[in-house]
Enzyme design. Structure first.
Site, PDB file in Angstrom:
ATOM      1  N   LYS A  51       0.847  -1.206   0.000  1.00  0.00           N
ATOM      2  CA  LYS A  51       0.000   0.000   0.000  1.00  0.00           C
ATOM      3  C   LYS A  51       0.880   1.254   0.000  1.00  0.00           C
ATOM      4  CE  LYS A  51      -0.346  -0.312   5.060  1.00  0.00           C
ATOM      5  NZ  LYS A  51      -1.203  -0.726   6.187  1.00  0.00           N
ATOM      6  N   ARG A 145     -10.886  -0.557  15.055  1.00  0.00           N
ATOM      7  CA  ARG A 145     -10.816   0.261  13.852  1.00  0.00           C
ATOM      8  C   ARG A 145     -11.813  -0.363  12.862  1.00  0.00           C
ATOM      9  NH1 ARG A 145      -4.998   0.932  10.933  1.00  0.00           N
ATOM     10  NH2 ARG A 145      -5.475  -1.213  10.367  1.00  0.00           N
ATOM     11  N   TYR A 278      15.233  30.090   6.172  1.00  0.00           N
ATOM     12  CA  TYR A 278      14.048  30.719   6.766  1.00  0.00           C
ATOM     13  C   TYR A 278      14.202  30.933   8.263  1.00  0.00           C
ATOM     14  CZ  TYR A 278      11.248  30.021   2.533  1.00  0.00           C
ATOM     15  OH  TYR A 278      10.753  30.070   1.267  1.00  0.00           O
ATOM     16  N   MET A 327      10.707  23.792   1.371  1.00  0.00           N
ATOM     17  CA  MET A 327       9.841  22.919   0.581  1.00  0.00           C
ATOM     18  C   MET A 327      10.668  22.119  -0.433  1.00  0.00           C
ATOM     19  SD  MET A 327       6.433  23.821  -1.651  1.00  0.00           S
ATOM     20  CE  MET A 327       5.468  24.521  -0.346  1.00  0.00           C
TER      21      MET A 327
HETATM   22  C1  LIG Z   1      -0.397  -1.686   6.847  1.00  0.00           C
HETATM   23  C2  LIG Z   1      -0.968  -2.978   7.332  1.00  0.00           C
HETATM   24  C3  LIG Z   1      -0.140  -4.101   7.494  1.00  0.00           C
HETATM   25  C4  LIG Z   1       1.375  -4.045   7.345  1.00  0.00           C
HETATM   26  O1  LIG Z   1       1.907  -3.543   8.542  1.00  0.00           O
HETATM   27  P1  LIG Z   1       3.497  -3.548   8.802  1.00  0.00           P
HETATM   28  O2  LIG Z   1       3.601  -3.186  10.237  1.00  0.00           O
HETATM   29  O3  LIG Z   1       4.079  -2.524   7.911  1.00  0.00           O
HETATM   30  O4  LIG Z   1       3.983  -4.905   8.507  1.00  0.00           O
HETATM   31  C5  LIG Z   1      -0.742  -5.305   7.824  1.00  0.00           C
HETATM   32  N1  LIG Z   1      -2.073  -5.396   8.029  1.00  0.00           N
HETATM   33  C6  LIG Z   1      -2.900  -4.334   7.919  1.00  0.00           C
HETATM   34  C7  LIG Z   1      -4.353  -4.506   8.156  1.00  0.00           C
HETATM   35  C8  LIG Z   1      -2.370  -3.085   7.585  1.00  0.00           C
HETATM   36  O5  LIG Z   1      -3.187  -2.027   7.486  1.00  0.00           O
END
Ligand SMILES: *Cc1c(COP(=O)(O)O)cnc(C)c1O
Length: 388
Positions: A51, A145, A278, A327
């Site tokens: 992701k 969640r 800055y 930036m």
């Molecule tokens: C992002 C995510 C992972 C991976 O987590 P890591 O700690 O990077 O291995 C696994 N499961 C879910 C549901 C996630 O959202």
């Protein structure tokens, strides 16, 4: 009219090492995938979490490399991320971990993406869209969640009767698997216990269990004995720990996959008492030599990594980032490196393990974790194959 306006748009120059860039070491990636796979009980498979553009590493390149190395399960956060992988020719399971609007069910179907059931109502709504879909059911065992509550087995069981949903997996997510504290360990074990209570209930109702998965990176590193069908590994696959210090039960030889590099584009001398950048946040305490790198917070380097917090390596020597990170630029004090020259390559994040320039150490100094630092690396940085 300005004749220049009538000329056709020129093509953008191809990605290069002119400005700032990311280097990916694919050997290290394959190494990490093997090490993680070998650490799992037999029958368990690596699900590569790609992701957020593969945690900033380039989701398509990372997935291709892993697919070629035999990895057949991937996880993304969104529908669009999944579609991109399919369009790039990635084979095997692609699980969407997050929410997809139910009116996009036809795209899940068309691209053979496996959707997470984020709760019971969502499952019924998705089923109603009329497209046959593969799904994994997420169970909330304490993260609070996403997921169906673990103590509502009838909710979970009734979803198996939905005509359009083929439930190919059941999973949960651990909230504190990285923590060595006794109360967090007790909490994690309770999450695991709850998950298996639910899956037992499902099995006892006569439904054969689909694939089960619980662990992400730290779930594997601290609870390696769980017998699951998948481990969803993200940060460990990229070879860095989330935070420092990181003490885990399993100590694996994981190697960073990403390096962040830039180039000295300008060298200037400033007198003692003059400021750089800055807010005049850095004032030279001596006559100083300052190198400017074309890399800034819009490239994903946290602004909080400036003002002396961060370091860069040039020609094997470390130098402090001084003043505010802008930036698009930052300044480095190279007074102690008189041999530093225009065009020299600067390493901001190194792929060498145990380096002072590791993503986890840099993230800690910037007040965050490596997961955030890496996944926010900007689109402006070309992703190139390591030249080592
Ligand atoms: C992002 C995510 C992972 C991976 O987590 P890591 O700690 O990077 O291995 C696994 N499961 C879910 C549901 C996630 O959202």
């Amino acid at each position: 009219m300005n004749p220049a306006q009538q000329e056709p748009l020129e093509e953008l120059p191809s990605p290069s090492r002119d400005r700032s860039w990311i280097e990916i070491n694919f050997e290290n990636l394959i190494h990490n995938a093997r090490v993680l796979q070998d650490a799992m009980p037999s029958g368990c498979c690596l699900m590569a979490v790609v992701k957020a553009n593969g945690y900033g590493h380039g989701a398509i390149e990372i997935s291709h490399c892993l697919n070629n190395a035999g990895v057949t399960a991937f996880a993304v956060a969104t529908l669009e991320e999944g579609i991109q992988l399919r369009q790039a020719g990635i084979q095997g399971l692609i699980l969407v971990l997050g929410y997809t609007p139910v009116n996009k069910a036809s795209l899940l179907h068309r691209y053979r993406l496996t959707q997470t059931l984020i709760d019971d109502e969502y499952a019924w709504a998705l089923n109603k869209q009329g497209f046959p879909l593969s799904v994994h059911m997420k169970i909330d065992t304490g993260m609070h969640r996403l997921g169906i509550p673990w103590d509502h087995p009838n909710q979970a069981i009734s979803l198996f009767s939905l005509k359009n949903l083929s439930i190919c997996g059941i999973y949960t997510h651990l909230a504190a698997a990285d923590s060595p504290s006794l109360s967090d360990i007790a909490f994690t074990k309770e999450q695991i216990r709850r998950f298996y209570i639910l899956t037992d209930e499902i099995q006892n109702s006569g439904i054969p269990l689909p694939k089960l998965h619980i662990q992400s990176s730290y779930g594997l590193l601290n609870y390696p004995y769980l017998h699951c069908d998948y481990v969803r590994a993200g940060i460990a696959l990229y070879g860095v720990s989330s935070a420092v210090p990181s003490s885990t039960l399993l100590k694996l030889d994981l190697r960073p996959v990403l390096a962040l590099k830039s180039r000295v584009i300008l060298l200037r001398n400033v007198h003692s008492g003059e400021s750089v950048g800055y807010s005049r946040a850095f004032v030279a305490a001596r006559d100083s030599r300052i190198a400017i790198l074309p890399l800034g917070y819009a490239d994903g380097l946290p602004r909080s990594y400036g003002d002396g917090a961060g370091i860069v390596e040039i020609k094997g020597q470390n130098f402090p980032i001084v003043g505010r990170i802008c930036m698009d630029q930052l300044a480095v004090d190279v007074t102690n490196g008189p041999h530093i020259a225009l065009g020299d390559v600067a390493t901001i994040l190194s792929e060498r393990p145990e380096s002072l320039l590791s993503a986890s150490l840099a993230a800690a100094k910037a007040g965050t974790i490596s997961n955030e630092l890496l996944s926010r690396l900007g689109k402006r940085l070309p992703v190139l194959k390591s030249s080592l």
